[in-house]
Design an enzyme around this catalytic site. Structure first.
Site, PDB file in Angstrom:
ATOM      1  CB  SER A   1      18.312  -2.707 -12.402  1.00 47.98           C
ATOM      2  OG  SER A   1      17.376  -3.117 -13.377  1.00 47.98           O
TER       3      SER A   1
ATOM      4  CG  HIS B   1       1.992  14.438   9.222  1.00 45.35           C
ATOM      5  ND1 HIS B   1       0.968  13.615   9.624  1.00 45.35           N
ATOM      6  CD2 HIS B   1       2.263  15.257  10.277  1.00 45.35           C
ATOM      7  CE1 HIS B   1       0.619  13.921  10.867  1.00 45.35           C
ATOM      8  NE2 HIS B   1       1.395  14.910  11.284  1.00 45.35           N
TER       9      HIS B   1
ATOM     10  CD  GLU C   1      16.391  -2.708  -1.268  1.00 45.83           C
ATOM     11  OE1 GLU C   1      15.965  -1.786  -1.982  1.00 45.83           O
ATOM     12  OE2 GLU C   1      17.001  -3.697  -1.727  1.00 45.83           O
TER      13      GLU C   1
ATOM     14  CE  LYS D   1      16.098   1.399  -9.846  1.00 45.22           C
ATOM     15  NZ  LYS D   1      16.099   0.723  -8.559  1.00 45.22           N
TER      16      LYS D   1
END
Length: 620
Positions: free
Chosen positions: A472, A342, A485, A478
């Site tokens: 980025s 969870h 992905e 970054k």
């Protein structure tokens, strides 16, 4: 620093090479430097080198009245120039000029072709990559000059005739009138069937088996059979792919694809028999190459063979991916971390256990694909139009199936009921469903990798993925998990393709499913994308993952999740109270246990030892 072989393995047009073959190919390349403004190759000159750009950028131009036009496209690091040299000798259609100083790996095209010619299967796969790359390049160029309709090659023509009348076909083309009409009618996806060389090769195998069966049944002569077989074998070897230009999405249940194959084989057979292209009295596309067949049995049989062949390579790639996860499982077997349910702290485990679970979940899908592939072994050759066998001689079905077994090595069987088999596409549906199941599993794995690498300061930060590119355009420093992905997106596309297959399968009417072309396009794209995605995930991500051991141990030390181990000793309610107090006060569980005198030091060490919690039944 990457070796030449490692660099080559990342070039799309050469990604079909195994590690040993990449090492062999590496010996053919040498480093070459080009100054800014230097011509790398010139339009109209002989194309004789394959150039892999390692740094810098190259502009591609076409000449107008002897002068360079504006740049058509710019190539950067990782792009390849002159891939067409691997298809054969030809002239350059464009001029390539170094926009900046360029460092490149350069190889002689003839030597590359010689290496590919030594392995027919590799050659076919590599050609598929080349055509795909060229197609993507044309797509990038398309907005500059997109014609309203597909134009056939200019120059001398020959006249061919079909049901609709006469039509001019390029004189040097191996395809004929029906292919030419299909090229005009179906400008749909922009993806020609040549993008799937395995499909073309499989069709050629089917035509060889049919020709031999027809010869045995007295339908065609030995001379015609030999011509068909010789021409089809050239196609199996990867020749004449450029002649297969009809769109993969088409009306007519695949008739255009079948006729494209029939016409190319017939015209090449004519040449091998000593006749001119189009002299069909000696070898006819319909009456000889397509004898005892219709699209309704030849097309699905060729598609099944294609899927079986492609599945073997997909399984090999998936097994390499499983091995990569399993290797990381062994590497990380002593890295303790918190398990989570969870998205909340659960109980300790090891990072190795997590990666071994990734390996096992994909391994289970390999078994599913193997089972799905077995459904593709039942074929309907000899059923012809509706499964009754009209126009197929007695004994033909058994003979063609036997020849196809010998030709391909797959244990094909004749379907029990050819009428049922002619309209049934459940084998495609089942196999596609297994691809979807694999995609679902990979999505979960990639989502987990993205969570585990989240951060680097404000996330889990339990693992480090290889840094592939800046993340980025606005946020300095970054780096994003781009490989998981992209694999997620591959899986989304495969799931969408599976829905397309399901919709197409339920669209069957009466004795035929005319939607098989979109089934073929969807399944073959899914196999290719899954194979490429799995390779990318393994080589660009999994192999380079490292563990952030300190972060993993930090979560174990500061989590109240270890309280679960106290339940057998203290009971559920007292353990719950301890966890609540630890969360409220910020104190550690062990600290509270000692304060309250609930356990001895020996008990604490025995019960709350993290390794014991990770392996409660003992370390394997």
């Amino acid at each position: 620093m990457s070796t030449v072989a490692e660099i080559i393995s990342r070039i799309p047009v050469l990604q079909e090479l195994e590690a040993e073959q990449a090492e062999q190919a590496a010996k053919l390349f040498s480093v070459k430097h080009f100054a800014a403004g230097e011509v790398i190759h010139k339009e109209g000159t002989r194309r004789d080198e394959l150039v892999l750009i390692q740094s810098g950028s190259v502009e591609i131009l076409q000449m107008t009245e002897g002068k360079p036009s504006q740049a058509l496209i710019t190539y950067e690091q990782g792009d390849a120039l002159g891939e067409g040299v691997m298809l054969g000798e030809a002239d350059n259609f464009t001029t390539a000029i170094a926009k900046t100083s360029v460092e490149a790996l350069v190889a002689d095209g003839a030597k590359i072709r010689e290496m590919l010619d030594s392995d027919d299967a590799l050659k076919i796969r590599a050609y598929g990559r080349i055509i795909n790359n060229l197609l993507m390049r044309l797509t990038r160029l398309a907005p500059r000059n997109t014609p309203d309709s597909l134009e056939l090659l200019p120059g001398d023509t020959r006249t061919e005739r079909d049901l609709l009348g006469d039509k001019e076909v390029p004189a040097d083309a191996y395809f004929g009138v029906q292919t030419a009409r299909a090229m005009e009618n179906f400008q749909i996806s922009g993806i020609p069937i040549s993008l799937y060389p395995d499909f073309i090769s499989s069709f050629a195998h089917v035509k060889i088996a049919a020709a031999k069966a027809n010869r045995d049944c007295g339908v065609i002569s030995s001379e015609v059979c030999d011509g068909i077989e010789a021409a089809a074998h050239e196609i199996v070897q990867g020749k004449w792919l450029e002649q297969f230009s009809v769109d993969v999405i088409q009306g007519g249940a695949g008739t255009s694809t079948n006729m494209n194959v029939n016409e190319v084989i017939a015209n090449r057979a004519l040449e091998l028999m000593g006749y001119e292209k189009g002299d069909y009295q000696h070898c006819r596309p319909n009456d000889d190459v397509n004898a005892s067949q219709s699209t309704n049995d030849a097309y699905p049989t060729a598609l099944k063979l294609t899927m079986l062949t492609s599945n073997q390579r997909l399984l090999a790639e998936l097994k390499r991916l499983v091995a990569a996860f399993r290797a990381k499982g062994r590497e990380f077997e002593d890295v303790l971390k918190m398990g989570r349910t969870h998205l909340q702290d659960a109980v300790p485990m090891t990072l190795g256990q997590e990666f071994e679970a990734f390996a096992l979940t994909i391994e289970g899908e390999i078994a599913g694909l193997e089972n799905g592939a077995r459904m593709l072994l039942h074929i309907n050759m000899g059923g012809t139009a509706v499964g009754t066998g009209l126009n197929a001689p007695a004994g033909y079905s058994d003979k063609v199936v036997e020849y196809l077994r010998k030709e391909t090595g797959f244990p094909f069987e004749l379907a029990q009921d050819l009428v049922e088999a002619t309209s049934d596409t459940q084998g495609f549906v089942t196999y596609s469903a297994h691809l979807r199941s694999l995609a679902i599993k990979l999505i979960k794995v990639c989502n987990d990798l993205r969570l585990m690498v989240s951060g680097p300061r404000a996330g889990f930060g339990e693992i480090n993925l290889p840094e592939r590119q800046p993340g980025s355009s606005i946020m300095p420093g970054k780096v994003n998990p781009v490989i998981p992905e992209v694999v997620n997106q591959v899986c989304f596309k495969i799931m969408g393709n599976d829905l397309t297959v399901s919709m197409a399968a339920q669209a069957a009417q009466l004795q035929l499913n005319v939607m098989e072309p979109v089934i073929a396009a969807s399944v073959l794209e899914s196999i290719r994308m899954m194979m490429n995605g799995s390779c990318t995930l393994r080589s660009n991500c999994i192999d380079g993952i490292t563990a952030n051991r300190d972060a993993c141990m930090h979560y174990v030390d500061h989590s109240v999740g270890v309280v679960t181990a106290l339940v057998p000793v203290l009971g559920y309610k007292p353990s719950t109270a301890l966890a609540a107090e630890a969360l409220k006060t910020g104190k550690g569980l062990v600290e509270l246990i000692r304060e309250k005198g609930l356990m001895t030091e020996e008990q604490i060490k025995e019960v709350l030892e993290p390794e014991r919690m990770a392996w409660p039944q003992g370390r394997p």
